[in-house]
Write a protein that holds these residues in place. Sequence first.
Motif, PDB file in Angstrom:
ATOM      1  N   GLY A 167      12.914 -12.000 -23.978  1.00 51.57           N
ATOM      2  CA  GLY A 167      13.283 -10.617 -23.698  1.00 51.57           C
ATOM      3  C   GLY A 167      12.067  -9.733 -23.882  1.00 51.57           C
ATOM      4  N   GLY A 168      12.138  -8.774 -24.806  1.00 52.34           N
ATOM      5  CA  GLY A 168      10.987  -7.920 -25.060  1.00 52.34           C
ATOM      6  C   GLY A 168      10.967  -6.714 -24.138  1.00 52.34           C
ATOM      7  N   ASN A 169       9.773  -6.302 -23.730  1.00 50.19           N
ATOM      8  CA  ASN A 169       9.598  -5.049 -22.988  1.00 50.19           C
ATOM      9  C   ASN A 169       9.888  -5.258 -21.502  1.00 50.19           C
ATOM     10  OD1 ASN A 169       8.987  -2.365 -22.675  1.00 50.19           O
ATOM     11  ND2 ASN A 169       6.792  -2.677 -22.545  1.00 50.19           N
ATOM     12  N   LEU A 170      11.167  -5.340 -21.170  1.00 50.40           N
ATOM     13  CA  LEU A 170      11.607  -5.680 -19.821  1.00 50.40           C
ATOM     14  C   LEU A 170      11.557  -4.491 -18.865  1.00 50.40           C
ATOM     15  CD1 LEU A 170      14.705  -7.807 -20.886  1.00 50.40           C
ATOM     16  CD2 LEU A 170      12.456  -8.674 -20.168  1.00 50.40           C
ATOM     17  N   ASP A 171      11.818  -3.286 -19.362  1.00 52.73           N
ATOM     18  CA  ASP A 171      11.753  -2.059 -18.559  1.00 52.73           C
ATOM     19  C   ASP A 171      12.634  -2.121 -17.313  1.00 52.73           C
ATOM     20  OD1 ASP A 171      10.056  -0.576 -20.215  1.00 52.73           O
ATOM     21  OD2 ASP A 171       8.276  -1.558 -19.413  1.00 52.73           O
ATOM     22  N   LEU A 172      13.817  -2.675 -17.455  1.00 55.97           N
ATOM     23  CA  LEU A 172      14.751  -2.797 -16.335  1.00 55.97           C
ATOM     24  C   LEU A 172      15.864  -1.768 -16.468  1.00 55.97           C
ATOM     25  CD1 LEU A 172      14.901  -6.655 -16.221  1.00 55.97           C
ATOM     26  CD2 LEU A 172      14.302  -5.217 -14.262  1.00 55.97           C
ATOM     27  N   PRO A 173      15.985  -0.838 -15.515  1.00 53.32           N
ATOM     28  CA  PRO A 173      17.017   0.193 -15.608  1.00 53.32           C
ATOM     29  C   PRO A 173      18.450  -0.337 -15.667  1.00 53.32           C
ATOM     30  CG  PRO A 173      15.332   0.870 -14.048  1.00 53.32           C
ATOM     31  CD  PRO A 173      15.038  -0.571 -14.396  1.00 53.32           C
ATOM     32  N   ASP A 174      18.658  -1.593 -15.313  1.00 55.38           N
ATOM     33  CA  ASP A 174      19.991  -2.181 -15.394  1.00 55.38           C
ATOM     34  C   ASP A 174      20.438  -2.410 -16.831  1.00 55.38           C
ATOM     35  OD1 ASP A 174      20.444  -2.900 -12.391  1.00 55.38           O
ATOM     36  OD2 ASP A 174      18.432  -3.592 -12.888  1.00 55.38           O
ATOM     37  N   LEU A 175      19.513  -2.334 -17.796  1.00 57.24           N
ATOM     38  CA  LEU A 175      19.828  -2.635 -19.187  1.00 57.24           C
ATOM     39  C   LEU A 175      20.324  -1.361 -19.897  1.00 57.24           C
ATOM     40  CD1 LEU A 175      19.863  -5.013 -21.112  1.00 57.24           C
ATOM     41  CD2 LEU A 175      17.509  -4.481 -21.750  1.00 57.24           C
ATOM     42  N   PHE A 230      19.835 -23.245 -20.042  1.00 64.39           N
ATOM     43  CA  PHE A 230      19.495 -21.820 -20.172  1.00 64.39           C
ATOM     44  C   PHE A 230      18.003 -21.697 -20.444  1.00 64.39           C
ATOM     45  CE2 PHE A 230      18.885 -17.750 -22.099  1.00 64.39           C
ATOM     46  CZ  PHE A 230      19.864 -16.926 -21.586  1.00 64.39           C
ATOM     47  N   ASP A 231      17.339 -20.841 -19.647  1.00 66.01           N
ATOM     48  CA  ASP A 231      15.890 -20.715 -19.783  1.00 66.01           C
ATOM     49  C   ASP A 231      15.493 -19.248 -19.938  1.00 66.01           C
ATOM     50  OD1 ASP A 231      13.210 -21.248 -19.871  1.00 66.01           O
ATOM     51  OD2 ASP A 231      13.044 -22.019 -17.832  1.00 66.01           O
ATOM     52  N   TRP A 232      15.515 -18.476 -18.845  1.00 62.70           N
ATOM     53  CA  TRP A 232      15.085 -17.085 -18.862  1.00 62.70           C
ATOM     54  C   TRP A 232      16.260 -16.154 -19.120  1.00 62.70           C
ATOM     55  CZ3 TRP A 232       9.997 -15.553 -18.611  1.00 62.70           C
ATOM     56  CH2 TRP A 232       9.078 -16.581 -18.365  1.00 62.70           C
ATOM     57  N   PRO A 233      15.989 -14.922 -19.579  1.00 62.48           N
ATOM     58  CA  PRO A 233      17.081 -13.997 -19.900  1.00 62.48           C
ATOM     59  C   PRO A 233      18.017 -13.773 -18.718  1.00 62.48           C
ATOM     60  CG  PRO A 233      14.997 -13.143 -20.730  1.00 62.48           C
ATOM     61  CD  PRO A 233      14.659 -14.342 -19.893  1.00 62.48           C
ATOM     62  N   ARG A 234      19.298 -13.678 -19.034  1.00 56.83           N
ATOM     63  CA  ARG A 234      20.327 -13.386 -18.047  1.00 56.83           C
ATOM     64  C   ARG A 234      20.966 -12.047 -18.379  1.00 56.83           C
ATOM     65  NH1 ARG A 234      23.553 -19.240 -17.614  1.00 56.83           N
ATOM     66  NH2 ARG A 234      21.759 -20.463 -16.842  1.00 56.83           N
ATOM     67  N   LEU A 235      21.425 -11.364 -17.353  1.00 52.98           N
ATOM     68  CA  LEU A 235      22.078 -10.066 -17.532  1.00 52.98           C
ATOM     69  C   LEU A 235      23.387 -10.068 -16.764  1.00 52.98           C
ATOM     70  CD1 LEU A 235      20.532  -6.623 -17.786  1.00 52.98           C
ATOM     71  CD2 LEU A 235      22.283  -6.919 -16.039  1.00 52.98           C
ATOM     72  N   GLU A 236      24.400  -9.450 -17.362  1.00 51.42           N
ATOM     73  CA  GLU A 236      25.699  -9.339 -16.704  1.00 51.42           C
ATOM     74  C   GLU A 236      26.220  -7.914 -16.843  1.00 51.42           C
ATOM     75  OE1 GLU A 236      30.169 -11.409 -16.663  1.00 51.42           O
ATOM     76  OE2 GLU A 236      28.670 -12.064 -18.146  1.00 51.42           O
TER      77      GLU A 236
END
Length: 323
Positions: A167-175, A230-236
Amino acid sequence: MNGIDDFVFHLGGHEPNRTVERGQPFTVFTEDCFGGVLDSVDGKPRELAPFPRVNPLTGPFAIDGVRAGDVVAVHLKSLVPARDWGVATISPNFGVLSGTRLAPNLQPEQDEHVWIWRFTEDGQFLTTPTTDGRGELKTSYRPFHGTLGVAPANGEVRLCVVPGDFGGNLDLPDLGPGATLYLRANVDGAHLYIGDGHFAQGDGEISGTAIEGAFNTTLVVDRCAADAAFDWPRLETDSHIGVIGATRPVDDAARIALNGLIRWVVEATGLALADAHQLVSQSCTLRIGNLVNPSFTVIAMLPKSALGDVTVMDGLHAKLSKA
């Protein structure tokens, strides 16, 4: 409000300062990326918040009952602004349109500017005077957290400006409010960090900052069983699932995200790999989180409507939404 010494500037390498219970909402204060001290257009960002003491993080929190290898679900219930203003900047040699040490050019450096954005009376928008004082800029309020992550694997300690598989500094507006981020715990308790609140940001964070703001954020966490796939971060969210890639160049970040999304669709639906590849190819969206951090971020998202009557990640998003 907390003092700056109450925050940390790395992911990993800290003892947890609190243990949180799974399924029980809790609220934390997060400071803006300048530690709340850049509050004037006359302020000097690099003097007031010198690198690497930028992007202060709240945490880490140990999650009760989580073991290394588990998948952690972090649901953002609400983000309430802690101040009536946010701050954005342009700085020399920073941002996707500037020459940098890793991408130098011979053009003049940009001048440094600071904008203080304030909420409109209805709280739906933010405005700021233009640099020449003859007008104003206006944008919609779109809250989210730029940084949310767990302690990295193998004992690594990473600067808080870095995104990765932790995770970390993702800077994704979906979060933002209502989203659930899934991360693999690399240590017992996961050690959760959160910060870098944004009142608004366009895709790419092209100038190097969003409208940076402090929040009182309510979140709730839980766990899934360990999953070797499971590898990279997932978002739902209520409407979409997505996978996040973080690396340079940006096309490799997109490949990580797309590969992860296609394989998640196979896992969730039982489709053949070729069919999942075709479905994602015809239905996905790609969103760039940032083009300015040590690694770039991209999320590949798919509407849940494309999956039919399928539940993902043990239905934790729906469960935590009701907590």
